[in-house]
Design an enzyme around this catalytic site. Structure first.
Site, PDB file in Angstrom:
ATOM      1  N   MET B   1       0.834  -1.204   0.000  1.00 17.06           N
ATOM      2  CA  MET B   1       0.000   0.000   0.000  1.00 17.06           C
ATOM      3  C   MET B   1       0.880   1.269   0.000  1.00 17.06           C
ATOM      4  O   MET B   1       1.220   1.755  -1.040  1.00 17.06           O
ATOM      5  CB  MET B   1      -0.911  -0.017   1.205  1.00 17.06           C
ATOM      6  N   CYS B   2       1.309   1.742   1.128  1.00 14.10           N
ATOM      7  CA  CYS B   2       2.147   2.941   1.274  1.00 14.10           C
ATOM      8  C   CYS B   2       1.360   4.227   1.037  1.00 14.10           C
ATOM      9  O   CYS B   2       0.430   4.259   0.256  1.00 14.10           O
ATOM     10  CB  CYS B   2       3.356   2.973   0.340  1.00 14.10           C
ATOM     11  N   GLY B   3       1.781   5.263   1.742  1.00 14.83           N
ATOM     12  CA  GLY B   3       1.174   6.579   1.551  1.00 14.83           C
ATOM     13  C   GLY B   3       2.255   7.553   1.137  1.00 14.83           C
ATOM     14  O   GLY B   3       3.371   7.510   1.654  1.00 14.83           O
ATOM     15  N   ARG B  32      -2.042   3.838   5.762  1.00 13.01           N
ATOM     16  CA  ARG B  32      -1.509   3.249   4.528  1.00 13.01           C
ATOM     17  C   ARG B  32      -0.093   2.710   4.703  1.00 13.01           C
ATOM     18  O   ARG B  32       0.392   1.976   3.847  1.00 13.01           O
ATOM     19  CB  ARG B  32      -1.495   4.285   3.390  1.00 13.01           C
ATOM     20  N   THR B 145       4.902   7.111   4.009  1.00 11.45           N
ATOM     21  CA  THR B 145       4.633   6.141   5.072  1.00 11.45           C
ATOM     22  C   THR B 145       4.636   4.774   4.404  1.00 11.45           C
ATOM     23  O   THR B 145       3.974   4.579   3.386  1.00 11.45           O
ATOM     24  CB  THR B 145       3.276   6.393   5.754  1.00 11.45           C
TER      25      THR B 145
END
Lengths: 227, 293
Positions: B1-3, B32, B145
């Site tokens: 995912m990651c933000g 995320r 993130t």
């Protein structure tokens, strides 16, 4: 009744809307300060009116049944996904997969939607006053997608029986999607849809119709090398 | 995912609150990416010296200070948690050499005349508190993130990645041809510290920037980088955004007369000033958007 997401937790707000006290007559709600929260008004089952004031996140009004949800802002991915009935009206733009897999009801987007609008739709009517992104109506099975603006690449790829109406330009059609004749039956149907969304400046004759050429329905031995 | 998040200020009046704005964005993207977080801040300084962002990784600050002063002429050394900002006239090749011989545990996170990078494993809200991001000022910044997928949860595996002067990149997605590309870049002299795919993208961009501007570099990236991505790349003067042509990875941009903000989700920007009056749109797939470059 006002439900303020600055004061109440999202779960409390959704719980209130999902488990309405039926003896009460108050069926009109306003949700304040959504601030991009996900799943606002998901899973509503009653005939009620909800207005969300602000931008919301993913899956807004997902799985909706009977409720009428208006968003005075933009929505994230999957607005009205898998909805069964009722109406969802987005006054801003919608992100990708708007109305995905939805079985029924009406989704109106005043602005644009990004990619995959109406992916795998199964009976919903989606009316977009702006444009839709690439791969819209991908594997769409039933229902109607009306686009007053333009459509992106690969419109209606691997389409089943959804009718697509586009007023503007289509960048490209997906596999098995073709332009079809706009006969009286379809003109009447589209006029009704435009009326539902209160669109007065365009007429059904301004649109082109696209549908499936039904060549991918069955296995074709001549195409075996392509599989 | 990651933000991923980024903010570029169009006017100087918000410069003092840049850290606070970016910090809120990172914290809002915690859902995320809970594994690690990092940020790059560009400061409007008239610097002739180089600034090196170093992660001490357990090395004692006082010991490091004493020893590094013996090796090079240090203009200043400022500690921020387990990172230090080293200012010196020494060139990157010299610093890399000193670090690799004398300070094997200390890693160079980034360098340039304007950029400062801080990144660490842990929850984003803890990471921003630890480095006191709220107090930072600057002209633009980007952050990340991480929800780790293809390589370990380490400082070296955290974003932003920087492989060139005042350059950095954050990435949401995954690249499928990073091993091949890494081999090619290593042949051309690039050095990589991790097995991470994004570091390869950073190396690719630094390599390409030798001959092209950022916009053309990212355009050629559409052909050379295979996989899913939304990138934000920072340079001294601004930043650019690129999504791959399938555009599975989200991005939303909010633009006002004072700033441009980009994030994976709108909720990351909900706290920004006047965001409800901003022009809000999604960057189109395969199109390079840039500000300030």
């Amino acid at each position: 009744m006002i439900l303020d997401l600055k004061k109440l937790e999202l779960r409390k707000v959704n719980d209130t809307l999902q488990n309405l006290e039926r003896k009460k007559n108050d069926r009109s709600f306003t949700v304040l300060n959504p601030e991009g929260s996900h799943a606002v008004c998901a899973g509503l089952t009653d005939d009620l009116d909800v207005t969300i004031k602000g931008h919301v996140g993913y899956y807004c009004a997902g799985m909706n049944q009977n409720a009428h949800v208006t968003v005075e802002g933009n929505v994230g991915t999957g607005v009205g996904e898998n909805m069964m009935s009722g109406t969802v009206h987005v006054k801003g733009n919608a992100s990708q997969s708007a109305g995905a897999t939805a079985h029924g009801g009406l989704l109106i987007v005043d602005g644009d939607t990004s990619s995959r609008c109406g992916i795998s739709m199964k009976g919903i009517d989606i009316i977009v006053k702006g444009s839709v992104g690439h791969m819209s109506a991908f594997m769409a099975q039933s229902g109607n997608l009306v686009v007053c603006g333009n459509a992106g690449e690969a419109l209606g790829d691997s389409l089943y029986e959804t009718d697509i109406y586009v007023r503007g330009k289509v960048r490209s059609l997906g596999a098995d999607c073709v332009e079809k004749k706009m006969d009286n039956k379809h003109t009447k149907k589209l006029d009704k849809l435009l009326k539902k969304a209160n669109i007065k400046n365009f007429k059904a004759r301004d649109f082109k119709r696209y549908g499936s050429s039904r060549k991918l329905y069955n296995f074709n031995i001549d195409n075996v090398s392509n599989y | 995912m990651c933000g991923i998040v980024g903010i570029y200020l169009k006017s100087s009046k918000l410069e003092k609150s840049l850290g606070k704005m970016l910090s809120g964005m990172l914290v809002n993207m915690e859902s995320r990416g809970p594994d690690s977080a990092g940020f790059a801040i560009y400061k409007n300084e008239k610097n002739k010296d180089y600034k090196y962002s170093l992660c001490l990784s357990g090395v004692n600050f006082e010991t490091f200070k004493k020893q590094i002063s013996k090796e090079i002429k240090v203009a200043s050394l400022v500690k921020n948690s387990d990172h230090v900002i080293l200012k010196t006239k020494e060139k990157p090749s010299k610093i890399n050499e000193v670090l690799s011989i004398k300070f094997k545990n200390v890693s160079l996170v980034g360098y340039g005349k304007s950029i400062e990078i801080f990144k660490q494993v842990g929850n984003p809200s803890d990471v921003v508190k630890k480095f006191n991001l709220n107090e930072f000022s600057g002209t633009h910044g980007i952050g990340h993130t991480r929800m780790a997928t293809e390589s370990a949860i380490t400082t070296d595996g955290s974003h932003p990645y920087s492989t060139g002067e005042d350059e950095c990149i954050v990435h949401n997605g995954s690249l499928s041809n990073h091993n091949n590309l890494r081999r090619k870049l290593v042949k051309n002299g690039s050095v990589f510290k991790s097995e991470n795919d994004t570091e390869v993208a950073a190396g690719y961009i630094s390599d390409s920037l030798k001959n092209k501007n950022l916009k053309d570099t990212l355009k050629s990236g559409l052909n050379d980088l295979d996989g899913f991505y939304t990138f934000i790349t920072g340079t001294r003067k601004g930043f650019a955004v690129l999504r791959d042509e399938i555009a599975c990875k989200p991005a939303v941009i909010a633009e006002t007369k004072d700033y441009v903000a980009i994030a994976s989700e709108f909720q990351a920007m909900a706290h920004l000033p006047n965001v409800n009056q901003a022009k809000i749109f999604e960057p189109e797939p395969g199109v390079v958007y840039s500000w300030g470059n």
